[in-house]
Design an enzyme around this catalytic site. Structure first.
Site, PDB file in Angstrom:
ATOM      1  N   TYR A 137       0.835  -1.197   0.000  1.00  0.00           N
ATOM      2  CA  TYR A 137       0.000   0.000   0.000  1.00  0.00           C
ATOM      3  C   TYR A 137       0.872   1.250   0.000  1.00  0.00           C
ATOM      4  O   TYR A 137       0.658   2.211   0.718  1.00  0.00           O
ATOM      5  CB  TYR A 137      -0.940   0.005   1.215  1.00  0.00           C
ATOM      6  CG  TYR A 137      -2.181   0.851   1.025  1.00  0.00           C
ATOM      7  CD1 TYR A 137      -3.181   0.464   0.146  1.00  0.00           C
ATOM      8  CD2 TYR A 137      -2.346   2.044   1.727  1.00  0.00           C
ATOM      9  CE1 TYR A 137      -4.316   1.235  -0.030  1.00  0.00           C
ATOM     10  CE2 TYR A 137      -3.474   2.828   1.565  1.00  0.00           C
ATOM     11  CZ  TYR A 137      -4.459   2.421   0.681  1.00  0.00           C
ATOM     12  OH  TYR A 137      -5.598   3.193   0.494  1.00  0.00           O
ATOM     13  N   GLY A 138       1.897   1.194  -0.864  1.00  0.00           N
ATOM     14  CA  GLY A 138       2.713   2.374  -1.098  1.00  0.00           C
ATOM     15  C   GLY A 138       1.993   3.317  -2.044  1.00  0.00           C
ATOM     16  O   GLY A 138       0.767   3.284  -2.171  1.00  0.00           O
ATOM     17  N   GLN A 141       1.792   3.462  -5.372  1.00  0.00           N
ATOM     18  CA  GLN A 141       0.994   2.803  -6.405  1.00  0.00           C
ATOM     19  C   GLN A 141      -0.135   1.977  -5.797  1.00  0.00           C
ATOM     20  O   GLN A 141      -1.263   1.974  -6.306  1.00  0.00           O
ATOM     21  CB  GLN A 141       1.887   1.907  -7.277  1.00  0.00           C
ATOM     22  CG  GLN A 141       2.649   2.629  -8.364  1.00  0.00           C
ATOM     23  CD  GLN A 141       1.761   3.192  -9.465  1.00  0.00           C
ATOM     24  OE1 GLN A 141       0.630   2.760  -9.689  1.00  0.00           O
ATOM     25  NE2 GLN A 141       2.279   4.184 -10.171  1.00  0.00           N
ATOM     26  N   GLU A 192      12.843  -5.731  -4.752  1.00  0.00           N
ATOM     27  CA  GLU A 192      13.825  -6.505  -3.997  1.00  0.00           C
ATOM     28  C   GLU A 192      13.190  -7.402  -2.938  1.00  0.00           C
ATOM     29  O   GLU A 192      13.833  -8.310  -2.423  1.00  0.00           O
ATOM     30  CB  GLU A 192      14.846  -5.571  -3.345  1.00  0.00           C
ATOM     31  CG  GLU A 192      14.295  -4.626  -2.297  1.00  0.00           C
ATOM     32  CD  GLU A 192      13.784  -3.316  -2.854  1.00  0.00           C
ATOM     33  OE1 GLU A 192      13.624  -2.368  -2.050  1.00  0.00           O
ATOM     34  OE2 GLU A 192      13.529  -3.233  -4.076  1.00  0.00           O
ATOM     35  N   GLN A 207      10.066  -8.959  -3.511  1.00  0.00           N
ATOM     36  CA  GLN A 207       9.046  -9.812  -4.107  1.00  0.00           C
ATOM     37  C   GLN A 207       9.407 -11.293  -4.087  1.00  0.00           C
ATOM     38  O   GLN A 207       8.544 -12.143  -3.828  1.00  0.00           O
ATOM     39  CB  GLN A 207       8.750  -9.365  -5.544  1.00  0.00           C
ATOM     40  CG  GLN A 207       7.982  -8.064  -5.618  1.00  0.00           C
ATOM     41  CD  GLN A 207       7.608  -7.672  -7.036  1.00  0.00           C
ATOM     42  OE1 GLN A 207       7.699  -8.475  -7.970  1.00  0.00           O
ATOM     43  NE2 GLN A 207       7.188  -6.435  -7.211  1.00  0.00           N
ATOM     44  N   HIS A 210       5.490  -4.020 -12.654  1.00  0.00           N
ATOM     45  CA  HIS A 210       6.857  -3.971 -13.171  1.00  0.00           C
ATOM     46  C   HIS A 210       7.306  -5.416 -13.339  1.00  0.00           C
ATOM     47  O   HIS A 210       6.953  -6.279 -12.543  1.00  0.00           O
ATOM     48  CB  HIS A 210       7.770  -3.220 -12.199  1.00  0.00           C
ATOM     49  CG  HIS A 210       9.201  -3.102 -12.639  1.00  0.00           C
ATOM     50  ND1 HIS A 210       9.570  -2.875 -13.960  1.00  0.00           N
ATOM     51  CD2 HIS A 210      10.365  -3.180 -11.942  1.00  0.00           C
ATOM     52  CE1 HIS A 210      10.898  -2.812 -14.039  1.00  0.00           C
ATOM     53  NE2 HIS A 210      11.390  -3.002 -12.831  1.00  0.00           N
ATOM     54  N   GLY A 254       2.017   7.177  -8.529  1.00  0.00           N
ATOM     55  CA  GLY A 254       0.700   6.865  -8.004  1.00  0.00           C
ATOM     56  C   GLY A 254      -0.166   8.087  -7.768  1.00  0.00           C
ATOM     57  O   GLY A 254      -1.379   8.057  -8.003  1.00  0.00           O
ATOM     58  N   GLU A 276      16.028   4.453 -16.086  1.00  0.00           N
ATOM     59  CA  GLU A 276      16.334   4.905 -14.727  1.00  0.00           C
ATOM     60  C   GLU A 276      17.830   5.139 -14.538  1.00  0.00           C
ATOM     61  O   GLU A 276      18.252   6.153 -13.976  1.00  0.00           O
ATOM     62  CB  GLU A 276      15.858   3.858 -13.717  1.00  0.00           C
ATOM     63  CG  GLU A 276      14.348   3.745 -13.593  1.00  0.00           C
ATOM     64  CD  GLU A 276      13.925   2.539 -12.779  1.00  0.00           C
ATOM     65  OE1 GLU A 276      12.729   2.443 -12.457  1.00  0.00           O
ATOM     66  OE2 GLU A 276      14.780   1.669 -12.471  1.00  0.00           O
ATOM     67  N   SER A 323      15.197  30.534 -25.380  1.00  0.00           N
ATOM     68  CA  SER A 323      15.741  31.599 -26.223  1.00  0.00           C
ATOM     69  C   SER A 323      16.543  31.009 -27.383  1.00  0.00           C
ATOM     70  O   SER A 323      16.993  29.848 -27.330  1.00  0.00           O
ATOM     71  CB  SER A 323      16.645  32.511 -25.398  1.00  0.00           C
ATOM     72  OG  SER A 323      17.827  31.808 -25.019  1.00  0.00           O
TER      73      SER A 323
END
Length: 330
Positions: free
Chosen positions: A25-26, A28, A84, A86, A108, A134, A195, A252
């Site tokens: 529940y971060g 995202q 890391e 999961q 991801h 998110g 990234e 410019s």
């Protein structure tokens, strides 16, 4: 050209009456869970005991379960836990509770593509990856809009994985903007490359190099910060809205001429060769192995890099200048 799907291509009814478990529940997880519920779908949240975000999920009105119980309860499992973590959480809490016919989904592709997770053959495995933070996923949904997303199917056990993924994408609002087909491999490797070489690593090092060059030449650190860091947002906003050509139209003539003539000397053939080598490390799995081992060793390199980064002079100068800009706090 990847195929693009919109609202009319997705049937939200495919998830009607089903339970979607949002694991994590971060930023995202918060956004996706709330959007799904506002789309009329059934959502539970799976978190580990004592999770920092559990009170927020309960405050938002969600039933918060252990990861194992959420997986048992669900028809559709959306894994929104950091990359890391999961592999271990899958092994200990998700895999023992999966049953045939469930959907195992991600935003991801890292854990699947680099085989940190190897699912059983009797579940659908897919990815819906919104291409925005998110807060933007949530904010645009609430305004009747959406952000683009990617869809990929790694394993189609049911024969309906693609349609279920599109239904989920519609539930979080992404079919309003367009959902692009890809693969786990393409999403993962391009995401890591962007990234490392451009969005995070490349930009940060370019900023620090410009700052150091000016300061070492005797210019005030405050002037160096404004020119090499603070004003970057102005340029990024122009690129975001109109592309690189739109950015050049918005600056410019002096900036345009200088940028076009000097930029290729900064990002020269040597830099491009380094980028190709960095891409090779990603494609071969070398970076993934390095990152997995770093986590298994409890982040010694990461911690030392964080300390080194915090000690760069631009950090103190930037903090001091930003404290003088109260509008940033808003």
């Amino acid at each position: 050209m990847p195929r693009i799907y919109y609202d009319q291509d997705a049937d939200l009814g495919r998830l009607a009456g089903k339970t979607i478990a949002i694991l994590g529940y971060g930023i995202q997880g918060d956004a996706q869970a709330n959007n799904l519920r506002d789309s009329g779908l059934g959502v539970v949240v799976g978190l580990h005991p004592g999770a920092r975000r559990a009170p927020k999920a309960r405050q938002d009105g969600f039933e918060v379960l252990s990861v194992a119980e959420a997986v048992r309860r669900a028809d559709y499992v959306q894994v929104l836990i950091p990359d890391e973590q999961q592999g271990a959480i899958y092994r200990d809490e998700i895999a023992p509770n999966l049953r045939p016919g469930q959907v195992l989904a991600f935003s991801h592709g890292f854990a699947i593509h680099f085989r940190q997770i190897v699912p059983p053959t009797d579940v659908d495995v897919l990815m819906i990856a919104p291409k925005a933070p998110g807060a933007t996923v949530r904010g645009l949904y609430q305004n009747g809009q959406g952000v683009p997303a990617l869809i990929a199917v790694h394993q189609d056990a049911s024969g309906h994985a693609h349609d279920l993924g599109l239904a989920y994408a519609k539930g979080i609002g992404c079919t309003r903007a367009g959902v692009f087909t890809t693969s786990f491999r393409e999403e993962t490797e391009t995401d890591l490359f962007g990234e490392q070489n451009v969005l995070c690593g490349g930009v940060a090092e370019l900023i620090k190099a410009g700052f150091d060059t000016l300061v070492q030449a005797g210019y005030a650190p405050e002037m160096a910060y404004f020119e090499c860091c603070h004003e970057l947002k102005l340029i990024v906003d122009l690129i975001y809205a109109g592309g690189i050509d739109g950015m050049y139209r918005g600056v410019s003539n002096t900036a345009e001429f200088g940028g076009m003539t000097v930029g290729p000397r900064v990002v020269d053939d040597h830099v491009r060769a380094v980028m190709r080598e960095n891409l090779r490390r990603i494609q071969s799995g070398e970076f993934a192995r390095e990152w997995v081992l770093e986590n298994q060793a409890h982040l010694p390199v990461m911690d030392s890099l964080r300390v080194r980064e915090s000690e760069h002079p631009i950090m103190e100068v930037g903090a001091r200048l930003r404290a003088m800009m109260p509008w940033l706090k808003k």
